[in-house]
Design an enzyme around this catalytic site. Structure first.
Site, PDB file in Angstrom:
ATOM      1  N   HIS A 246       0.821  -1.208   0.000  1.00  0.00           N
ATOM      2  CA  HIS A 246       0.000   0.000   0.000  1.00  0.00           C
ATOM      3  C   HIS A 246       0.861   1.266   0.000  1.00  0.00           C
ATOM      4  CE1 HIS A 246      -3.615   2.359   0.849  1.00  0.00           C
ATOM      5  NE2 HIS A 246      -2.898   3.035   1.729  1.00  0.00           N
ATOM      6  N   HIS A 261       3.238   6.088  -1.548  1.00  0.00           N
ATOM      7  CA  HIS A 261       3.949   7.181  -0.871  1.00  0.00           C
ATOM      8  C   HIS A 261       5.471   7.022  -0.931  1.00  0.00           C
ATOM      9  CE1 HIS A 261       0.103   8.607   0.608  1.00  0.00           C
ATOM     10  NE2 HIS A 261      -0.170   7.385   1.013  1.00  0.00           N
ATOM     11  N   LYS A 304      -4.526  10.100  -8.500  1.00  0.00           N
ATOM     12  CA  LYS A 304      -4.250  10.252  -7.066  1.00  0.00           C
ATOM     13  C   LYS A 304      -4.366  11.736  -6.746  1.00  0.00           C
ATOM     14  CE  LYS A 304      -2.695   8.981  -2.914  1.00  0.00           C
ATOM     15  NZ  LYS A 304      -3.374   8.048  -2.014  1.00  0.00           N
TER      16      LYS A 304
END
Length: 372
Positions: A246, A261, A304
């Site tokens: 993730h 990230h 995003k």
């Protein structure tokens, strides 16, 4: 009689990052900038015979006595070590915000594998207000990453270990992740390279050991492997996700990019024509790497709205910061200090399934960017 002003004292502040709320400072930089508090030498330097504000500090041969997890072994603890620091291995002692800030400054200083200004050049281009982040307008005609010296960085063991793990995932949730023995070995290699084979990783372990969070390095490594790489289901009851996938690799859920990230994954996908950088809504106050950006982008057709990442840091720094925050502030905001400037990391726990004796997997962790 002279009144003692806590703003002018190093009591409980030795080694902490520069804090402009105080009139004087208590870390090694103050010697350079000549703004140390008057009791800095007594409380924080070799003259100190107390562990006040020194629990878990790095070994310094100049000190008369010590306040770290190994002082019992070497019989050189300060007399109040047991009382102030929890003695043997530290128990499960409370970890204060100030200690987290101090540790993050130490890890920041130890990030020897970060990119230099000549190894990484970014072109941030369009800056948008937070209210415009959902508009899906490509306002930047050029890639975000103008140049990366792959030969210099990707040959280093922790970068090579990260690259080996990043390509092991299917980005769509609802599809079972199934790992070969080689891929499982790559996960193990990544954790050991970043945490056991770097000074930065060993410093993080040393702190958590002193605080009684882990009884041994092996327990630390195995717990990191489970919290980061243990699989759970985000969609369709399939074992389709993990904290690592993730946060570092990124996922697609409900027609949108979820997580994502990590700056190296962003660079790789952009380089291969699979990611289009649109704009950024946040640029951190740092003028050298690592820096922080909040970015708008499209990954192979999926948008995003704000993908925040620490830019230009080593894989071990990324992994250590998120791990520190998740272990000490799970499901909360975690306030770090990097070069005297604040970085807030938001973590989320995964509450639907567990590992070990009821421990929670990482749901997410990322730099919290102001909505201004």
């Amino acid at each position: 009689m002279q009144l003692h002003n806590t703003l002018d004292s190093c009591e409980g502040r030795c080694g902490y990052g520069t804090d402009n709320n105080f009139s004087c400072q208590c870390n090694p930089s103050c010697e350079r900038f000549k703004d140390c508090c008057s009791d800095y030498t007594d409380l924080c330097k070799g003259g100190a015979t107390s562990c006040k504000g020194r629990c878990g500090e790095k070994y310094n041969s100049q000190n008369k006595c010590h306040c770290n997890s190994k002082c019992n072994q070497y019989s050189n603890c300060c007399s109040d070590y047991a009382a102030l620091c929890g003695g043997e291995g530290g128990g499960g002692s409370v970890i204060s915000d100030a200690e987290i800030r101090a540790l993050s400054e130490a890890l920041y200083a130890l990030d020897s594998n970060k990119a230099s200004a000549s190894e990484l050049i970014v072109d941030t281009q369009a800056l948008v207000h937070y209210s415009q982040t959902s508009s899906q307008n490509d306002l930047s005609s050029l890639p975000l990453f103008r140049y990366l010296d792959e030969a210099a960085l990707f040959s280093r063991p922790t970068y090579a270990a990260l690259l080996a793990v990043l390509d092991n995932y299917q980005r769509m949730t609802g599809q079972t992740e199934d790992f070969s023995p080689q891929q499982l070995a790559e996960q193990e290699t990544f954790v050991r390279e970043t945490m056991s084979n770097t000074e930065l990783g060993r410093e993080l372990f040393s702190f958590l050991f002193t605080k009684g969070r882990y009884a041994s390095e092996e327990e630390f490594i195995q717990d990191l492997k489970m919290m980061w790489f243990g699989l759970y289901s985000r969609n369709n009851k399939k074992m389709d996700s993990s904290g690592f996938e993730h946060i570092f690799a990124g996922e697609v859920k409900g027609g949108k990019v979820s997580g994502f990230h990590n700056w190296i994954q962003f660079y790789l996908l952009e380089k291969n024509g699979l990611l289009e950088y649109y704009s950024h809504s946040f640029n951190g106050p740092w003028t050298t790497y690592p820096d922080v950006l909040g970015m708008q982008f499209k990954w192979d057709g999926y948008f995003k709205q704000v993908g925040s990442a620490i830019i230009g840091c080593s894989p071990e720094f990324d992994f250590a910061m998120y791990s520190l925050c998740y272990i000490t502030r799970p499901g909360k905001q975690c306030r770090l200090s990097l070069g005297g400037k604040e970085l807030v990391i938001q973590t989320y726990t995964w509450d639907n399934s567990f590992y070990g004796d009821g421990k929670k997997f990482i749901g997410s962790a990322f730099p919290a960017t102001p909505r201004n």
